[in-house]
Design a protein around this motif. Sequence first.
Motif, PDB file in Angstrom:
ATOM      1  N   TYR A 109       0.839  -1.248  -0.008  1.00 26.57           N
ATOM      2  CA  TYR A 109       0.065   0.034   0.028  1.00 26.57           C
ATOM      3  C   TYR A 109       0.760   0.973  -0.188  1.00 26.57           C
ATOM      4  O   TYR A 109       0.388   2.144  -0.516  1.00 26.57           O
ATOM      5  N   ASP A 159       0.014   4.332  -2.557  1.00 25.37           N
ATOM      6  CA  ASP A 159      -0.077   5.523  -2.060  1.00 25.37           C
ATOM      7  C   ASP A 159       0.794   6.580  -2.982  1.00 25.37           C
ATOM      8  O   ASP A 159       0.390   7.717  -3.390  1.00 25.37           O
ATOM      9  N   CYS A 177      -0.735   6.886  -6.400  1.00 26.24           N
ATOM     10  CA  CYS A 177      -1.880   7.647  -6.368  1.00 26.24           C
ATOM     11  C   CYS A 177      -1.522   9.240  -6.323  1.00 26.24           C
ATOM     12  O   CYS A 177      -1.982  10.162  -6.950  1.00 26.24           O
ATOM     13  N   ASP A 178      -0.405   9.571  -5.667  1.00 27.29           N
ATOM     14  CA  ASP A 178       0.233  10.921  -5.570  1.00 27.29           C
ATOM     15  C   ASP A 178       0.640  11.248  -6.905  1.00 27.29           C
ATOM     16  O   ASP A 178       0.408  12.340  -7.536  1.00 27.29           O
ATOM     17  N   SER A 206      -6.397   5.512  -0.828  1.00 27.94           N
ATOM     18  CA  SER A 206      -5.732   6.329  -1.399  1.00 27.94           C
ATOM     19  C   SER A 206      -6.558   6.367  -2.953  1.00 27.94           C
ATOM     20  O   SER A 206      -6.489   7.417  -3.440  1.00 27.94           O
TER      21      SER A 206
END
Length: 62
Positions: free
Chosen positions: A2, A6, A9-10, A46
């Motif tokens: 994860y 994350d 996703c950023d 996220s």
Amino acid sequence: MYGHLDASCDSWSRFLDDYEHISSARADDHFETMRTQFRRHANAQSVRGIAGRTQEIAALKS
């Protein structure tokens, strides 16, 4: 895993900042790749965090 999600996703969020204002077949391909990848992780926090924005941009682009 994860942590990588994350970070991904950023990165995709930064992509969306630009994608919203450009018209490019290549960017459209990347956008569809992102959406496909996100479906696999739809329950991750996220991913849910930028899902709404992704849907808004998809509606604007259609």
